[in-house]
Design a protein around this motif. Sequence first.
Motif, PDB file in Angstrom:
ATOM      1  N   ARG A 162       0.673  -1.243  -0.021  1.00  0.00           N
ATOM      2  CA  ARG A 162      -0.006  -0.019   0.004  1.00  0.00           C
ATOM      3  C   ARG A 162       0.940   1.265  -0.008  1.00  0.00           C
ATOM      4  O   ARG A 162       1.714   1.574   0.886  1.00  0.00           O
ATOM      5  CB  ARG A 162      -0.956   0.113   1.215  1.00  0.00           C
ATOM      6  N   ILE A 163       0.812   2.064  -1.023  1.00  0.00           N
ATOM      7  CA  ILE A 163       1.567   3.177  -1.152  1.00  0.00           C
ATOM      8  C   ILE A 163       0.945   4.248   0.032  1.00  0.00           C
ATOM      9  O   ILE A 163      -0.038   4.710  -0.028  1.00  0.00           O
ATOM     10  CB  ILE A 163       1.531   3.739  -2.712  1.00  0.00           C
ATOM     11  N   LEU A 164       1.992   4.793   0.735  1.00  0.00           N
ATOM     12  CA  LEU A 164       1.649   5.752   1.882  1.00  0.00           C
ATOM     13  C   LEU A 164       2.112   7.256   1.382  1.00  0.00           C
ATOM     14  O   LEU A 164       0.926   8.072   1.648  1.00  0.00           O
ATOM     15  CB  LEU A 164       2.477   5.591   3.067  1.00  0.00           C
ATOM     16  N   SER A 165       2.916   7.546   0.790  1.00  0.00           N
ATOM     17  CA  SER A 165       3.626   9.046   0.461  1.00  0.00           C
ATOM     18  C   SER A 165       4.512   8.750  -0.786  1.00  0.00           C
ATOM     19  O   SER A 165       5.119   8.036  -0.894  1.00  0.00           O
ATOM     20  CB  SER A 165       4.202   9.439   1.685  1.00  0.00           C
ATOM     21  N   PHE A 213       0.216   6.890  -9.097  1.00  0.00           N
ATOM     22  CA  PHE A 213      -0.520   6.942  -7.678  1.00  0.00           C
ATOM     23  C   PHE A 213      -1.753   7.192  -7.406  1.00  0.00           C
ATOM     24  O   PHE A 213      -2.642   6.660  -6.444  1.00  0.00           O
ATOM     25  CB  PHE A 213       0.594   7.816  -6.931  1.00  0.00           C
ATOM     26  N   GLY A 214      -2.644   7.920  -8.280  1.00  0.00           N
ATOM     27  CA  GLY A 214      -3.927   8.186  -8.061  1.00  0.00           C
ATOM     28  C   GLY A 214      -4.424   9.594  -8.298  1.00  0.00           C
ATOM     29  O   GLY A 214      -3.422  10.665  -8.464  1.00  0.00           O
ATOM     30  N   ARG A 215      -5.834   9.815  -8.539  1.00  0.00           N
ATOM     31  CA  ARG A 215      -6.150  11.153  -9.004  1.00  0.00           C
ATOM     32  C   ARG A 215      -5.865  12.305  -7.770  1.00  0.00           C
ATOM     33  O   ARG A 215      -5.942  11.987  -6.722  1.00  0.00           O
ATOM     34  CB  ARG A 215      -7.422  11.119  -9.086  1.00  0.00           C
ATOM     35  N   VAL A 216      -5.482  13.463  -7.959  1.00  0.00           N
ATOM     36  CA  VAL A 216      -5.120  14.440  -7.057  1.00  0.00           C
ATOM     37  C   VAL A 216      -6.700  15.068  -6.603  1.00  0.00           C
ATOM     38  O   VAL A 216      -7.393  15.430  -7.561  1.00  0.00           O
ATOM     39  CB  VAL A 216      -4.316  15.636  -7.877  1.00  0.00           C
ATOM     40  N   THR A 217      -6.744  14.931  -5.291  1.00  0.00           N
ATOM     41  CA  THR A 217      -8.117  15.309  -4.727  1.00  0.00           C
ATOM     42  C   THR A 217      -7.962  16.603  -4.138  1.00  0.00           C
ATOM     43  O   THR A 217      -9.070  17.495  -3.818  1.00  0.00           O
ATOM     44  CB  THR A 217      -8.588  14.282  -3.881  1.00  0.00           C
ATOM     45  N   SER A 218      -6.913  17.133  -3.618  1.00  0.00           N
ATOM     46  CA  SER A 218      -6.498  18.407  -2.908  1.00  0.00           C
ATOM     47  C   SER A 218      -5.232  19.079  -3.145  1.00  0.00           C
ATOM     48  O   SER A 218      -4.311  18.254  -3.233  1.00  0.00           O
ATOM     49  CB  SER A 218      -7.116  18.266  -1.450  1.00  0.00           C
ATOM     50  N   GLN A 256      -5.579   1.951  -3.218  1.00  0.00           N
ATOM     51  CA  GLN A 256      -5.601   1.052  -1.847  1.00  0.00           C
ATOM     52  C   GLN A 256      -5.869   1.963  -0.868  1.00  0.00           C
ATOM     53  O   GLN A 256      -5.473   1.684   0.314  1.00  0.00           O
ATOM     54  CB  GLN A 256      -4.366   0.129  -1.723  1.00  0.00           C
ATOM     55  N   GLY A 257      -5.922   3.237  -1.198  1.00  0.00           N
ATOM     56  CA  GLY A 257      -6.275   4.370   0.048  1.00  0.00           C
ATOM     57  C   GLY A 257      -5.510   5.606  -0.368  1.00  0.00           C
ATOM     58  O   GLY A 257      -4.877   5.904  -1.386  1.00  0.00           O
ATOM     59  N   PRO A 258      -5.710   6.531   0.495  1.00  0.00           N
ATOM     60  CA  PRO A 258      -5.233   8.053   0.374  1.00  0.00           C
ATOM     61  C   PRO A 258      -3.688   7.850   0.301  1.00  0.00           C
ATOM     62  O   PRO A 258      -2.835   7.111   0.891  1.00  0.00           O
ATOM     63  CB  PRO A 258      -5.853   8.597   1.506  1.00  0.00           C
ATOM     64  N   VAL A 259      -3.210   8.452  -0.423  1.00  0.00           N
ATOM     65  CA  VAL A 259      -1.663   8.873  -0.606  1.00  0.00           C
ATOM     66  C   VAL A 259      -1.447  10.300  -0.413  1.00  0.00           C
ATOM     67  O   VAL A 259      -1.917  11.101  -1.064  1.00  0.00           O
ATOM     68  CB  VAL A 259      -1.117   8.321  -1.872  1.00  0.00           C
ATOM     69  N   ILE A 260      -0.429  10.598   0.231  1.00  0.00           N
ATOM     70  CA  ILE A 260       0.157  12.166   0.605  1.00  0.00           C
ATOM     71  C   ILE A 260       1.335  12.489  -0.335  1.00  0.00           C
ATOM     72  O   ILE A 260       2.224  11.442  -0.455  1.00  0.00           O
ATOM     73  CB  ILE A 260       0.135  12.293   1.955  1.00  0.00           C
TER      74      ILE A 260
END
Length: 386
Positions: A162-165, A213-218, A256-260
């Motif tokens: 799971r990618i964290l950051s 890594f995923g779509r930017v949400t903020s 797999q969940g939020p990434v910072i």
Amino acid sequence: MTRKTVRIAMNGVTGRMGHRQHLVRSILAIRAQGGLDLGDGDVLWPEPVLVGRREHALRALAEQHGLEHFSTDVDAVLADRTVELYFDAQVTSAREEALKKAIAAGKHIYTEKPTATGLAGALELARLAHEKGVRHGVVQDKLFLPGLRKLKRLVDGGFFGRILSVRGEFGYWVFEGDWQSAQRPSWNYRAEDGGGIVVDMFPHWEYVMHELFGRVTSVQAVATTHIPQRFDENGKPYDATADDAAYGIFELDGPQGPVIAQINSSWAVRVNRDELVEFQVDGTEGSAVAGLRNCRVQHRATTPKPVWNPDLPAAYAFRDQWQELPDNEEFDNGFKAQWELFLRHVYADAPYHWDLLAGARGVQLAELGLKSSAEGVRLDVPEIQL
């Protein structure tokens, strides 16, 4: 085998990026290899038509590379039915209007980013191209760098768990232009001319984060001008009205969940890293550091156990504890690789999703990044669509 000649209007090739990466290392490199094999017995032969404002510069460029066709009349080139594709590498402030004209003329579109100076204009370009039925693509060259392709290989293979950051560092010292000439054109530092590191680099970071890594949400950003005065190409001082550094924190919607993600971008930093851009990705099962060409990894099973003790010097070099990822393939120039994909998309109906809507996402992130900095707040990044 049949050779099909495709005439491509290339606007802005007298500039550094347009000349070196798009003309020489992409289009001319494709010609040097005998054209682009479409795989069905057809070979595509790109025939560039150089377009710009300075006839003497275009003529010199054409003579240098043995090319026949150049023009300062973009309208006449777009009216030429034998020109099928329009490419734009102009300054940002001139791009939007030129792309509109090219779309109206029915040309397929391939363009540098940002595609427009604001989200509304970028979305309008995407809508116009969709309604006209032309093929369109936006340069997203960082995805084709060897280091990031290795990083993508790790992501796809589940290496990280799971990618964290994600932590990104980009930049170098751009000389002010007085006692040493600047490595970048002066318009990059004038907001009124479309300059600024947020406008330049946030579109890059958007597609890197989105694709890997995923779509930017903020976004929460601080943009600043560290060097308030610079000197132009003629040695004359001018006020730098655009940001030359930006420090951003982004939230991503990972699979797999939020990434910072935290990415620093600066033209006022001296390089103390292996490459001009590096991304460190940390996950539950492993970590990686990827640059332009190289990628190092550290798996969970081989992760050392550091202990904080400021009273003793480190007995080992932390970087020596990482493993270099092998190439495992030959990597072509990233700009050329994407040109070939786009040409296959236009002339062989190959899939391609780095289009004007994808380009609009980059403009959106830059726009929101500047707004976040001006207002001192974190902003949501809504999904956009035609």
